[in-house]
Design a protein around this motif. Structure first.
Motif, PDB file in Angstrom:
ATOM      1  N   UNK A 114       0.813  -1.153   0.178  1.00 16.09           N
ATOM      2  CA  UNK A 114       0.098   0.004  -0.014  1.00 16.09           C
ATOM      3  C   UNK A 114       0.892   1.155  -0.007  1.00 16.09           C
ATOM      4  N   UNK A 115       2.223   1.125   0.934  1.00 18.47           N
ATOM      5  CA  UNK A 115       2.820   2.408   0.699  1.00 18.47           C
ATOM      6  C   UNK A 115       3.473   2.557  -0.769  1.00 18.47           C
ATOM      7  N   UNK A 116       4.107   1.517  -1.283  1.00 16.44           N
ATOM      8  CA  UNK A 116       4.311   1.677  -2.692  1.00 16.44           C
ATOM      9  C   UNK A 116       3.443   2.069  -3.684  1.00 16.44           C
ATOM     10  N   UNK A 117       2.409   1.703  -3.608  1.00 12.32           N
ATOM     11  CA  UNK A 117       1.134   2.198  -4.342  1.00 12.32           C
ATOM     12  C   UNK A 117       0.872   3.803  -4.092  1.00 12.32           C
ATOM     13  N   UNK A 118       0.780   3.909  -2.948  1.00 12.62           N
ATOM     14  CA  UNK A 118       0.814   5.577  -2.540  1.00 12.62           C
ATOM     15  C   UNK A 118       1.913   6.219  -3.079  1.00 12.62           C
TER      16      UNK A 118
END
Length: 180
Positions: A1-5
């Motif tokens: 989720x952090x990488x997508x953000x």
């Protein structure tokens, strides 16, 4: 989720920069019997451009900052602040993601960088949304206003669509980071 953000925030940052420098905020509208079009007029935050038959493109920066209408000055300022804030929030997100993967035991340090990046992305999305939507609303209002002469009517330019997509990506990135 952090990488997508991080990806959403990076693409939103690039889109914010692109929307700021693009001259296609307002594009000349051809209505009524105008089938043959020789000139296309683009109006942006920094310059006006005239394209003749798609072959020749002439762009001219605005002569004086003092001669600009107040809304255009405000939109310039908001977009410049949004560009700087998007770069800062993207760098904070990178630090937060790297710090998250290096140390798992210090949750407080992680949440500070991630939360700051999330709030900054949300604020950047709002800063981009204001001038883009305001310009879009004024174009639509003038287009349907019978008092505005036909040669002065404009259509939505590509920069507005880039700005709206950037806004959506920045707000999505900010929501992802704030959810941590």
């Amino acid at each position: 989720l952090q990488i997508t953000g991080l990806i959403f925030g990076g693409v939103g940052m690039v889109g914010t920069l692109a929307a700021t420098v693009m001259p296609q905020w307002r594009v000349s509208a051809y209505i009524d019997g105008n089938i043959v079009v020789f000139e296309t007029i683009w109006e942006g935050l920094w310059m006006d451009c005239i394209s003749q038959l798609g072959i020749r493109l002439q762009c001219k920066f605005y002569d004086s900052v003092l001669a600009l209408p107040p809304p255009l000055e405000a939109f310039r300022a908001l977009m410049c602040i949004a560009v700087v804030l998007s770069i800062i929030s993207f760098l904070m997100a990178i630090v937060g993601v790297k710090y998250t993967h290096r140390t798992k035991e210090d949750a407080q340090g992680i949440s500070v960088f991630i939360l700051a990046a999330g709030v900054a992305f949300l604020l950047t999305g709002i800063l981009v949304l204001i001038p883009v939507s305001w310009t879009g609303g004024s174009i639509i209002h003038d287009f349907y206003d019978p008092k505005v002469p036909v040669p002065l009517k404009r259509e939505l330019g590509a920069a507005l669509y880039v700005g709206w997509v950037s806004t959506a990506l920045l707000i999505a990135a900010g929501a992802m980071y704030c959810s941590f």
